[in-house]
Motif scaffolding. Structure first.
Motif, mmCIF file in Angstrom:
data_model
loop_
_atom_site.group_PDB
_atom_site.id
_atom_site.type_symbol
_atom_site.label_atom_id
_atom_site.label_comp_id
_atom_site.label_asym_id
_atom_site.label_seq_id
_atom_site.Cartn_x
_atom_site.Cartn_y
_atom_site.Cartn_z
ATOM 1 N N PRO A 125 87.721 22.768 37.877
ATOM 2 C CA PRO A 125 87.854 24.349 38.106
ATOM 3 C C PRO A 125 87.292 24.040 39.623
ATOM 4 O O PRO A 125 87.576 23.127 40.636
ATOM 5 N N TYR A 288 85.658 24.681 25.605
ATOM 6 C CA TYR A 288 85.377 23.876 27.268
ATOM 7 C C TYR A 288 85.701 25.147 27.980
ATOM 8 O O TYR A 288 84.992 24.765 29.156
ATOM 9 N N ASP A 289 86.661 26.505 27.788
ATOM 10 C CA ASP A 289 86.061 27.039 28.724
ATOM 11 C C ASP A 289 86.885 28.466 28.110
ATOM 12 O O ASP A 289 87.282 29.331 28.521
ATOM 13 N N LYS A 318 83.676 23.471 34.116
ATOM 14 C CA LYS A 318 84.491 24.863 34.052
ATOM 15 C C LYS A 318 84.001 26.007 35.016
ATOM 16 O O LYS A 318 84.014 26.250 35.572
ATOM 17 N N THR A 319 82.906 26.183 34.400
ATOM 18 C CA THR A 319 82.024 27.466 34.708
ATOM 19 C C THR A 319 81.630 26.866 36.011
ATOM 20 O O THR A 319 81.242 27.805 36.695
ATOM 21 N N ARG A 375 85.726 34.181 36.936
ATOM 22 C CA ARG A 375 86.850 34.974 35.703
ATOM 23 C C ARG A 375 88.023 35.486 36.289
ATOM 24 O O ARG A 375 88.949 35.477 36.282
ATOM 25 N N TYR A 378 89.422 33.564 38.900
ATOM 26 C CA TYR A 378 90.721 32.463 38.457
ATOM 27 C C TYR A 378 91.724 33.223 37.441
ATOM 28 O O TYR A 378 93.365 33.428 37.690
ATOM 29 N N GLY A 404 91.301 30.780 30.702
ATOM 30 C CA GLY A 404 91.150 29.241 31.168
ATOM 31 C C GLY A 404 91.397 29.514 32.358
ATOM 32 O O GLY A 404 91.489 29.937 33.958
ATOM 33 N N LEU A 405 91.577 27.672 33.058
ATOM 34 C CA LEU A 405 92.129 27.711 34.294
ATOM 35 C C LEU A 405 93.746 26.901 33.764
ATOM 36 O O LEU A 405 93.969 25.519 35.311
#
Lengths: 475, 475
Positions: A125, A288-289, A318-319, A375, A378, A404-405
């Motif tokens: 992140p 995970y995301d 991730k957050t 959110r 991203y 996600g990322l």
């Protein structure tokens, strides 16, 4: 003076890397580690291995050289400490982008890992967005109100305050069927995976299936528990429910396959749960995301299909931040005891103060607000990636869900991932090829896994510009 | 309705406990865990096992019943969750002092562990003395100044800020020969021990020696890594350097043997280091309470004799709080790589925010001030224990150095530890017998290990009064 006879061996490690990698290693059998270190150091110094080049896994190189794996691991660790190599979760050991000069390397053993100026590798992140002030406020509220037993040895499952907060959050935000009693707070997802693997192994489990593309570290963690690790093919509908015979568990990323970016098809979810029900196996859902889906079609946790067959795993990496080392498992009742038994034989429990702070961070509504902000941020980054590519490189296609990322960017058939990664490295841009995540060499067309989470906001435009320039060069 | 045939087995577990323990267990082989849980629950409910009674280790009971160890561990975990039993580091699984009522047990699976009103068991600091305000101030300074990479994945050895702070502190306060590069920050001593054991095992190590009296958990952690665990006899000069053949490591408490309270003789320190030098073995120095010596004769770390043969292990669990899960290893260079390799396969590293806070706590001088305050407070507690016993029970002798958080109190020959512990439990006072720490049944005279760290200040007088009353009853 070193008088032992020298043995020369030239090894090519093509079966492992996408690009052939030619390592010339001189080994002095009387001083194995030292001579291996020296050889590797010279290889980097001389430029024979360029910036960003991937080293073979320690196991592979050890096998090729006929030395103990630890010898290779120690040599790698030493060179990482000296700044010649970098080691990063899920992406192996690489030549540093700005290797330390000889002067620096001679004196210091613990120089910081050199960092590329721009980084579009996936899995991270934006750490500059960590909400320091809000986290501290939560820490203050939590610590000043905490009962004294917080400071003592605690329950291996974690603090009741955090388990209750997570249970409420996961039910609300991810549709998990959960009570606080089934939550185990872990020090990051890799520990969660280690605990699960060790618990399954202690119960007599022998093999676990993983998606054919994923983090190498996760495969290594599972293998480290003594389980055999087998690959499951992944297509556009996620992992294929085939070749499951003899598996005691499967590790899946149902909401957003890492790194391919697809969602696991509802029919397959049901098939996998039925398989688990009929064989006594468990499904491990690595969510995970799951918080980051941008098209308002968030898929709930697979765990809700059958909480007694599916382990749900979530993380703050991730957050919020990987450095927190906070993750959580929601376990079937039968696994709580075995997982706690493993916990009792290692670190007892996760640090209590971060747990209390996280509980307060969730209960105060700060976590939800932070996730919403992240959110949006991203999502905008993804939109800009899509728009920039469409404008500058209209022939290139992005694959994967709007989530996600990261996204998968297909390269022209004529390109190789290693070559693109090396060209980007020369521009100070760190990139990662899809091949880095493949469990075995496969025939996938060349692609990059572009992570848009990593750069701080002010560097994102430049990072994208460098990406496009690098890619355009090939065209 | 349960139709499977019932098998009855009566087992006596005398070889393990100090007191014979008669467990009547009804097992339904078709529902092993459930029936074991039910049997144990009934045993506690009916009072057949009294408050504070020690259960056999899960491995032992599993062997006696011919069931998998996990079955027993799960049953124990379930009954702990229900409040019937308690599990505490180093002191095994016991019947709760105030077992949950049936109503509470039926509905809740995660009730808090019942706590005795007064607690003189060893191994714990006064958690009510945790310096909350100063810790928060350090957290604020550290977090607001932290570089962004703190929030990312970090070095398995820990944050450089904390490693540097610890290196300076350990050199100054404990005479450790250390540079920041040899420090690995761990999540508590048990993880440190697991990492060391696993690293030794991965290098081909087979056996480790431990002192014949010590924490059972430490023996279990080492055994869990696959090492054979052998006992070394301890006398008034510490562990005897005998029977070392074939050992790859020994775990010692040189400054203050736990629980016997003696120091390791200087001649023996030298002998053990010579043994390590000649065999390639390592000495692990568990300096769990080295900060607390009350007679101005603090002994420096054994590690200083030979930093390449002795691993130094320290912890914040006694000086600050076990709940922090912060400990540190100072490693010989050859062990850094192997330990990091194990770390990479489990939890990657300890949470970064607590590490930064601890670094700031040390660098600001707050840690030294806190340790001095704590030392004075525990010294006074020890003095009061000595004075109270001298006044009320002049025939009873305390053993051990004026140091740490515990002392050994010899009981009259006619007493049994279990009986004294049970009588104290009936008064709401938790005590621990010396036998709980013995690796094998031995002929030591009955004794208690009295921990004076645990009670909050306001409860210490009452705890001592109850101790004396319990002991006087026997006389």
């Amino acid at each position: 003076v070193d008088r032992a006879p020298r043995v020369r061996s030239n090894i090519t490690v093509q079966q492992w890397a996408n690009s052939g990698l030619d390592l010339h290693v001189e080994l002095n059998r009387a001083h194995l580690r030292e001579s291996l270190e020296r050889s590797l150091r010279e290889t980097v110094q001389s430029g024979r291995l360029g910036a960003g080049a991937l080293l073979p896994p320690s196991r592979t190189l050890a096998g090729d050289l006929g030395v103990a794996r630890n010898t290779v691991a120690e040599a790698y660790a030493q060179l990482v400490a000296e700044g010649w190599l970098t080691a990063r979760q899920g992406s192996g050991t690489r030549v540093a982008l700005h290797p330390a000069g000889p002067a620096a390397a001679a004196g210091r053993r613990a120089g910081p890992e050199p960092v590329a100026r721009y980084d579009l590798r996936p899995g991270f992140p934006d750490v500059t967005a960590f909400p320091r002030g809000e986290w501290l406020s939560s820490a203050r509220s939590a610590l000043m109100r905490a009962p004294a037993d917080v400071f003592g040895y605690g329950d291996g499952r974690g603090r009741p305050e955090l388990r209750a907060a997570l249970a409420a959050y996961l039910a609300r935000a991810r549709g998990v069927r959960v009570s606080a009693d089934s939550v185990v707070v872990c020090s990051g997802f890799s520990q969660a995976l280690w605990l699960l693997g060790s618990a399954l192994r202690a119960e007599g489990g022998k093999a676990v299936g993983v998606e054919s593309h994923g983090h190498r570290l996760h495969r290594e963690v599972l293998a480290g528990t003594g389980l055999a690790v087998r690959g499951l093919r992944v297509d556009d509908h996620g992992a294929r429910p085939e070749g499951l015979e003899g598996l005691d568990a499967v590790l899946l990323t149902p909401a957003h396959q890492f790194p391919l970016g697809v969602a696991l098809d509802p029919g397959r979810r049901t098939q996998l749960v039925k398989w688990a029900a009929s064989t006594g196996a468990v499904v491990i859902e690595d969510d995970y995301d799951g918080e980051f889906r941008y098209d308002r079609r968030a898929v709930g946790a697979m765990q809700a299909l059958s909480p007694e067959l599916v382990v749900y795993a979530g993380t703050a990496s991730k957050t919020l931040a990987p450095g927190l080392r906070l993750a959580w498992l929601v376990l079937p009742a039968r696994l709580v005891g075995p997982v706690l038994e493993q916990r009792l034989l290692t670190d007892l429990h996760t640090g209590a103060l971060d747990q209390l702070t996280m509980a307060e961070f969730i209960n105060s509504g700060r976590y939800d607000r932070h996730v919403r902000r992240a959110r949006l941020s991203y999502r905008r980054r993804r939109d800009r990636l899509v728009a920039t590519l469409a404008r500058r490189l209209p022939d290139m296609a992005l694959r994967g869900l709007p989530a996600g990322l990261h996204a998968v960017l297909e390269l022209p058939e004529s390109a190789t991932e290693a070559e693109v990664v090396a060209r980007a490295a020369a521009r100070g841009l760190a990139l990662e090829g899809l091949g880095s995540y493949a469990m075995a060499p496969d025939a996938s067309p060349p692609a990059l896994v572009v992570g848009y989470g990593t750069p701080p906001a002010h560097a994102y435009t430049s990072a994208l510009a460098r990406l496009c320039t690098t890619l355009a060069e090939h065209d």
